[in-house]
Design an enzyme around this catalytic site. Structure first.
Site, mmCIF file in Angstrom:
data_model
loop_
_atom_site.group_PDB
_atom_site.id
_atom_site.type_symbol
_atom_site.label_atom_id
_atom_site.label_comp_id
_atom_site.label_asym_id
_atom_site.label_seq_id
_atom_site.Cartn_x
_atom_site.Cartn_y
_atom_site.Cartn_z
ATOM 1 C CB CYS A 22 2.239 -34.689 -50.905
ATOM 2 S SG CYS A 22 0.963 -33.410 -51.633
ATOM 3 N N GLY A 65 0.082 -39.403 -54.581
ATOM 4 C CA GLY A 65 -0.160 -38.363 -54.824
ATOM 5 C C GLY A 65 0.222 -39.149 -56.623
ATOM 6 C CG ASN A 111 1.825 -34.789 -46.448
ATOM 7 O OD1 ASN A 111 0.623 -34.901 -47.171
ATOM 8 N ND2 ASN A 111 1.366 -36.142 -45.518
ATOM 9 N N GLY A 112 0.458 -31.626 -46.850
ATOM 10 C CA GLY A 112 -0.296 -30.629 -45.540
ATOM 11 C C GLY A 112 -1.248 -30.148 -47.109
ATOM 12 C CE1 TYR A 152 -8.328 -45.211 -50.804
ATOM 13 C CE2 TYR A 152 -7.135 -42.806 -51.045
ATOM 14 C CZ TYR A 152 -7.562 -44.052 -51.635
ATOM 15 O OH TYR A 152 -7.721 -44.513 -52.975
#
Ligand code: SF4
Length: 489
Positions: free
Chosen positions: A2, A28, A100-101, A255
């Site tokens: 995210c 996201g 984020n995670g 990526y």
């Protein structure tokens, strides 16, 4: 995976948050949210892209010089609107949080929070667990005002209980903003300042590109196991709480991150160019007759240009991407992914007809996208189709926040390169080596000595990922995908 963003400014921060979130939209596309504070919290969140969720009315309603924003890509939990971040608790003080995670022991903690502390968690989002553990740790100190050591003690409590990866930004009402990275620093988090008033504004973000777009100057990255606390007088306090080795996620450079970002001081663009350089040497060894190098847009472009330059081959952008369709890898359900490939990429047939083509992509995950692309190229009359991946073969589930948690999803699982080529319909598959991927990152920052490479080599840096946890996460993922499909019908 995210995107998180937190700002303390000198005027209303909604517009900055909006711009900053647009810059990390790629992290996201499932949902987004913003909560601002001006003596009370103002919330807007929902499913969709940033530009679709927020309206002119929100500019007027989401007032305040402090706020947190988030773009979400679901891992734990499905893609339901109520699971969008940031989350809020009203006690102690009133706290908002985004992360984020992925929390590995989410279920266990959710149960414990209810049974031991009577805290009911109302969503399937793992940030709600981190938020409630943090709130509980703060509440247990029975304080009337928050001092830095209270925050650091609460974060220490989070580190003891919450397993997995998490980069967190939170705001404690009338007290201050908190930012911390998990003990291993798996997910990125950086911060910067902007001189736009009597005191500098501060921003904490997943990627440096957010800071650039909002006119902030990057100060530094939050370290692994470090917590920062910016109090209401704008004094910044920091403490290294955990002393685990920093093991950043290698997939950020492959990526996830934007090429114009710096992740842990490594420029993503230059890293991908170096990945192209290393992969070109690997391709040389195969002595293939190649007429043209074609990238799978967009992330493979930087590496493919370098491969063509080193091999002295023609480079053509012969797969044209429809920019208005989301990233297929990031789309939650597999069926959705497959049907989207053809809508997303259109070939320029004349560039393929009668040629030996080297396609270059960032990775091969499930193989569905690669297979569909190889088919497209063959339909255009290509003689041979070689497929080069500038990341190594993905073989193990990621439990830290990337949507590839089911081991059966990997095309490379229990398969060698020739078998993978057969599965995706290519004449040959050539992968980057893991050593070269690590070397490419280290060229940008030699201080990074350890990495999370679990999806490539099966070694989970946090050391607490047992076969049972893997099985449970895999089941959750499958259930979530099922729910997502139901929602998409
Ligand atoms: S397992 Fe792979 S994708 Fe997941 S955090 Fe580690 S390197 Fe990144």
């Amino acid at each position: 995976m995210c995107g998180v963003l937190g700002i303390v400014g000198n005027a209303d921060v909604f517009r900055d948050l909006y711009q900053g979130l647009l810059a990390i939209q790629h992290r996201g596309q499932d949902s987004a949210g913003i909560i601002t504070y001006d003596g009370r919290f103002h919330t807007k969140k929902g499913n969709g892209l940033v530009q679709d969720i927020f309206t002119v009315e929100n500019v007027q309603r989401l007032t305040g010089n402090i706020g947190i924003g988030h773009t979400r890509y679901p891992t734990i939990g499905g893609g339901r609107g109520e699971d969008a971040q940031p989350f809020q608790v009203n006690s102690p003080f009133g706290i908002i949080m985004a992360h984020n995670g992925n929390v590995v022991n989410y279920k266990e903690l959710k149960k414990e929070l209810f049974e031991k502390y009577h805290r009911l968690l109302n969503s399937e989002n793992d940030v709600e667990v981190i938020l409630n553990v943090f709130a509980q740790e703060l509440a247990a100190q029975r304080i009337k005002a928050v001092q830095p050591h209270h925050v650091f003690k609460a974060v220490e409590g989070v580190y003891k209980k919450v397993k997995g990866s998490y980069s967190v930004v939170a705001y404690i009402a009338e007290q201050g903003i908190v930012a911390f990275r998990d003990p291993y620093g798996i997910k990125p988090l950086t911060y910067g300042t902007r001189n736009d008033g009597l005191q500098p504004s501060y921003a904490f973000a997943s990627e440096s590109v957010s800071l650039n777009i909002m006119g902030f100057t990057q100060i530094r990255n939050v370290e692994a196991g470090e917590a920062l606390y910016l109090d209401h007088k704008r004094h910044l306090h920091s403490k290294k709480i955990a002393d685990c080795p920093h093991t950043p996620c290698l997939f950020e450079w492959v990526y996830f991150a934007r090429p114009d970002s710096f992740i842990d001081d490594v420029n993503v663009y230059l890293c991908r160019v170096n990945l192209g350089r290393f992969l070109a040497e690997e391709i040389k060894r195969h002595k293939l007759k190649i007429d043209v190098v074609v990238p799978v847009p967009d992330s493979a472009r930087d590496a493919a240009i370098e491969i063509a330059r080193i091999l002295n081959l023609k480079y053509r952008e012969a797969l044209v991407k429809n920019r208005y369709i989301g990233r297929t890898f990031i789309m939650p359900a597999d069926k959705k992914r497959k049907s989207l490939v053809r809508q997303k990429l259109n070939p320029i047939a004349s560039e393929f007809k009668g040629k030996n083509v080297l396609l270059v992509d960032d990775s091969i995950v499930r193989g569905n996208t690669s297979r569909a692309i190889v088919e497209l190229v063959r339909e255009c009359g290509a003689e041979k189709v070689y497929f080069a991946s500038y990341s190594p073969a993905l073989r193990f589930p990621c439990v830290y926040g990337i949507d590839m948690q089911t081991k059966t999803e990997f095309v490379a699982r229990d398969a060698d390169d020739d078998q993978i080529a057969k599965k995706i319909g290519a004449d040959k598959v050539i992968y980057q080596t893991l050593d070269n991927l690590k070397a490419a990152v280290r060229l940008g920052n030699p201080k990074i000595t350890n990495f999370c490479a679990a999806c490539f080599d099966g070694t989970y840096p946090t050391g607490d990922v047992t076969p049972d946890i893997l099985k449970e996460i895999e089941k959750e993922r499958q259930d979530a995908q099922g729910k997502q499909l139901e929602l998409n019908i």
